[in-house]
Write a protein that holds these residues in place. Structure first.
Motif, PDB file in Angstrom:
ATOM      1  N   LEU A 284     -82.529 -78.000 -13.019  1.00 44.97           N
ATOM      2  CA  LEU A 284     -81.247 -77.338 -12.757  1.00 44.97           C
ATOM      3  C   LEU A 284     -80.339 -77.363 -13.989  1.00 44.97           C
ATOM      4  CD1 LEU A 284     -79.429 -75.887 -10.713  1.00 44.97           C
ATOM      5  CD2 LEU A 284     -78.628 -78.121  -9.935  1.00 44.97           C
ATOM      6  N   PHE A 285     -80.376 -78.467 -14.744  1.00 41.73           N
ATOM      7  CA  PHE A 285     -79.567 -78.531 -15.963  1.00 41.73           C
ATOM      8  C   PHE A 285     -79.981 -77.420 -16.925  1.00 41.73           C
ATOM      9  CE2 PHE A 285     -79.158 -79.782 -20.389  1.00 41.73           C
ATOM     10  CZ  PHE A 285     -77.804 -80.047 -20.480  1.00 41.73           C
ATOM     11  N   PHE A 371     -78.952 -92.150 -13.132  1.00 46.84           N
ATOM     12  CA  PHE A 371     -78.660 -92.584 -14.493  1.00 46.84           C
ATOM     13  C   PHE A 371     -78.773 -91.395 -15.435  1.00 46.84           C
ATOM     14  CE2 PHE A 371     -79.948 -96.409 -12.295  1.00 46.84           C
ATOM     15  CZ  PHE A 371     -79.044 -97.348 -12.762  1.00 46.84           C
ATOM     16  N   LEU A 372     -77.767 -91.246 -16.291  1.00 41.54           N
ATOM     17  CA  LEU A 372     -77.765 -90.191 -17.292  1.00 41.54           C
ATOM     18  C   LEU A 372     -77.952 -90.832 -18.653  1.00 41.54           C
ATOM     19  CD1 LEU A 372     -74.414 -88.485 -16.183  1.00 41.54           C
ATOM     20  CD2 LEU A 372     -76.716 -88.034 -15.302  1.00 41.54           C
ATOM     21  N   ALA A 398     -75.022 -84.064 -10.472  1.00 41.47           N
ATOM     22  CA  ALA A 398     -75.629 -84.719 -11.631  1.00 41.47           C
ATOM     23  C   ALA A 398     -75.608 -83.801 -12.850  1.00 41.47           C
ATOM     24  CB  ALA A 398     -77.057 -85.158 -11.305  1.00 41.47           C
ATOM     25  N   THR A 399     -75.862 -82.512 -12.651  1.00 40.98           N
ATOM     26  CA  THR A 399     -75.819 -81.603 -13.810  1.00 40.98           C
ATOM     27  C   THR A 399     -74.389 -81.447 -14.319  1.00 40.98           C
ATOM     28  OG1 THR A 399     -75.647 -79.581 -12.462  1.00 40.98           O
ATOM     29  CG2 THR A 399     -77.868 -80.337 -13.056  1.00 40.98           C
ATOM     30  N   GLN A 400     -73.407 -81.482 -13.415  1.00 39.56           N
ATOM     31  CA  GLN A 400     -72.003 -81.462 -13.860  1.00 39.56           C
ATOM     32  C   GLN A 400     -71.739 -82.656 -14.789  1.00 39.56           C
ATOM     33  OE1 GLN A 400     -70.704 -78.473 -13.357  1.00 39.56           O
ATOM     34  NE2 GLN A 400     -68.850 -79.058 -12.268  1.00 39.56           N
ATOM     35  N   SER A 401     -72.226 -83.818 -14.365  1.00 36.29           N
ATOM     36  CA  SER A 401     -72.005 -85.015 -15.188  1.00 36.29           C
ATOM     37  C   SER A 401     -72.747 -84.936 -16.509  1.00 36.29           C
ATOM     38  CB  SER A 401     -72.461 -86.262 -14.427  1.00 36.29           C
ATOM     39  OG  SER A 401     -71.736 -86.419 -13.236  1.00 36.29           O
ATOM     40  N   MET A 402     -73.967 -84.360 -16.515  1.00 34.12           N
ATOM     41  CA  MET A 402     -74.708 -84.223 -17.780  1.00 34.12           C
ATOM     42  C   MET A 402     -73.923 -83.341 -18.744  1.00 34.12           C
ATOM     43  SD  MET A 402     -78.541 -83.665 -16.180  1.00 34.12           S
ATOM     44  CE  MET A 402     -79.566 -83.696 -17.664  1.00 34.12           C
TER      45      MET A 402
END
Lengths: 420, 420
Positions: A284-285, A371-372, A398-402
């Motif tokens: 997704l990222f 975990f990123l 999670a992709t927002q955070s990445m």
């Protein structure tokens, strides 16, 4: 000018489709200073279309109709208009030849249906289409009737390209313009934002402020009303500045500036290349990064390592790490980022490993634990996150955070600080 | 019984909020056998609310109103009903004491506003709320007027708990149930489907058929009306069978069966593992596959090779192929699939390379040209596709085709036949 919106489609009455067209049209009318006081939805039924038309026309200068222009049996909008206004449906040679060209070689029985789109109301004008179904403009006394297709992309194209310019040029009455601006924030909750800017919210009358919480993001909507576009923009700018003084870098962009675009632009500007290693986000990222035109300027690729085997073999994650810390750990997140950076030979690489659920969680490592990692020439860090929601929610958050991790790295902020 | 839906709220007319309430109510009415032919939206303005009420009541047995029940200045629904039906607003002691209890200790100025919610129309009944604003039921002659709050959660609660049971129990006339089923098709255009089943469409009265074209997919909606749920399902089943005889495997699933779920289930059932190599789709294929819970049962991972370098280095695509045929070619698509299958050691691998646009197209290789590859132990094939639309449209359509390619392979269909 006062314009009502009439949506035609039985599927809208069955609840199987949301009427996103109405809100889009309403928003664009407001932004262009055109009043809109009424929206009506009816099914593909001539009698009911007649009644709705009558109601709309009795209280508006113009009606924008969406839906029912296609080539199936259901599509009765044109024939309903034909009987309502006593105007014949006539074959338009130009549309016909366009259709002939585009559907050359197609089965003739199929083509006969498509040809229905070449018929227009006597005396109406054509709105050039993006797809196959053209729109129609009809003037009836001092009323304006505009027919657009129901397919959102085609409708929007015609609104922007033809309908809004026409309505604005004809605009009688109110010249007030209403414009909204959205300030977009990742990494702060709605109550935290509200607390930080509460006094600004309370003091504001024009523009008004509203908080719109979204998935992994909060937007602050500013809506200004003014005599002209420029004045409205100025009002918006003043309050935006006040809010920026409070929230600073937490605001990653405005309006259509999605995080993937903001991060991409930052990489391009600095000439930095990017790669990724994804586990729980499953691609997704990368998909978000590559949805931006021109992303090949900075993005080199990613590995979706959905098995321990692929983490070891392709990314070079040490077996001992997987054994000792588990696939969902800061150590493995860091190894994945390092591995991606080496593999794609990029300046920066990010990674993500976690438990997206709904199954697979344990007490120690629950669903939503992620975990990123980030690796650059000077840095190898990881951050521990905990998300809530459905599998898709967790993946998206999670992709927002990445994306935010890369942005914070590029801004030179302190990384790795959150419960790491 | 025939019920219209009246949404009240200026924000709906500004386009800043989508009217999701209308589609929810419409869907729940249909599922409960209550006809709904009309939806109207107006702003928080008494005169316009009157006109809309008049219009709705003239063609329906009941009106469900949403919005404008709160305690701000904007909320005028009750006072508009009061003047329309000539009924006083009276203080309801029970609601008042609930509010007193709930807001004990609150600022009294704020409480005076909240207290507005304790006033109801003379002769109306209360619908118990989930939040603070109660709903109202009003009988006026043989018409039923139902007022619900605009907040989706509160509205839904009242619909399920109070309104639907009431409407179903009062259901004069029709006791019918309306159920829809969606047959989902990839790889056939809307006119082609319609031609194939035209006679069925024409012959059908119950269930009715409608064609809903989507992105890279067409859905046929069957809507049955019957005395009971079981009878409706039977009617749907009969026509579904007729359509399946014509379209066969082109129908990949029904209702919520997304292609990524269908393909995943097929892989799991046969114990086959899957991997991918993506270029122009940038990870979207993997992201869709891994959005399905439990996808780690069959999916091993993918490589998003967004540069020639990574195609060579990670997937082992031959340099000479890239030079001679270019990255967007059947040869490279096949090499990518072979490379992914080796790298992840899976039974099947798919690949995709193309030009998603908006830039990068040439006369020979235009935007929207995409090659798909599939590699198994017995097969290495590719297919040439041409898509239209935006960058995101092209990327999504390509992933639809990748999923369909795997499905057709697993069904033992002939592959590689389309302009290959």
């Amino acid at each position: 000018m006062n314009c009502s919106i009439l949506a035609i489609g039985t599927e809208l009455l069955l609840g199987s489709l949301e009427n996103t067209n109405a809100s889009f049209i309403a928003g664009r009318l407001a932004e262009n200073g055109i009043d809109s006081f009424l929206q009506v939805t009816v099914g593909d039924n001539e009698k009911r279309i007649h009644r709705a038309l009558e109601f709309c026309l009795s209280s508006s200068d113009a009606v924008i109709i969406t839906g029912g222009l296609g080539s199936t049996e259901d599509d009765v909008t044109k024939s309903a208009l034909s009987s309502f206004f006593h105007r014949e449906l006539v074959l338009d040679k130009e549309i016909e030849s366009h259709l002939e060209e585009r559907f050359a070689g197609i089965d003739r029985t199929v083509y006969q249906r498509i040809k229905k789109q070449a018929y227009i109301l006597e005396g109406s004008r054509i709105i050039q289409p993006m797809g196959t179904a053209p729109g129609l403009i009809l003037e009836e006394g001092d009323k304006l009737i505009i027919c657009l297709p129901g397919v959102p992309g085609e409708m929007r194209f015609m609104m922007e390209k033809s309908v809004l310019p026409l309505l604005v040029s004809q605009g009688k009455g109110s010249q007030d313009v209403i414009i909204s601006r959205f300030l977009r924030i990742v990494g702060l909750s709605e109550p935290a934002i509200e607390t930080a800017i509460m006094d600004i919210v309370k003091a504001q009358q024009n523009p008004t402020l509203a908080m719109l919480p979204g998935l992994g993001e909060v937007q602050i909507r500013l809506t200004a009303r003014a005599r002209g576009r420029e004045e409205a923009q100025e009002l918006l700018g003043t309050v935006e500045k006040q809010i920026r003084e409070r929230l600073g870098n937490k605001i990653f962009g405005i309006d259509e500036e999605d995080p993937e675009k903001v991060v991409g632009d930052m990489c391009r500007k600095r000439g930095l290349s990017l790669s990724a290693a994804e586990s729980c986000t499953g691609g997704l990222f990368s998909s978000r990064i590559t949805s931006v035109p021109g992303s090949s300027d900075y993005f080199r690729g990613s590995v979706v390592s959905y098995s321990n085997e692929s983490k070891k073999k392709i990314l070079g994650v040490r077996s001992s790490f997987l054994r000792s810390f588990g696939a969902v750990s800061k150590e493995v997140a860091e190894e994945m980022a390092k591995g991606a950076r080496n593999l794609f030979a990029t300046d920066i690489a990010v990674s993500c490993t976690g438990i997206a659920g709904p199954k697979g969680g344990t007490e120690e490592k629950p669903v939503g634990l992620v975990f990123l990692g980030l690796c650059s020439d000077s840095m190898l860090v990881s951050e521990r996150m905990r998300y809530y929601g459905s599998r898709k929610d967790i993946q998206y958050r999670a992709t927002q955070s990445m994306l935010d991790l890369i942005r914070r790295f590029l801004l030179g902020e302190q990384l790795g600080g959150r419960g790491n």
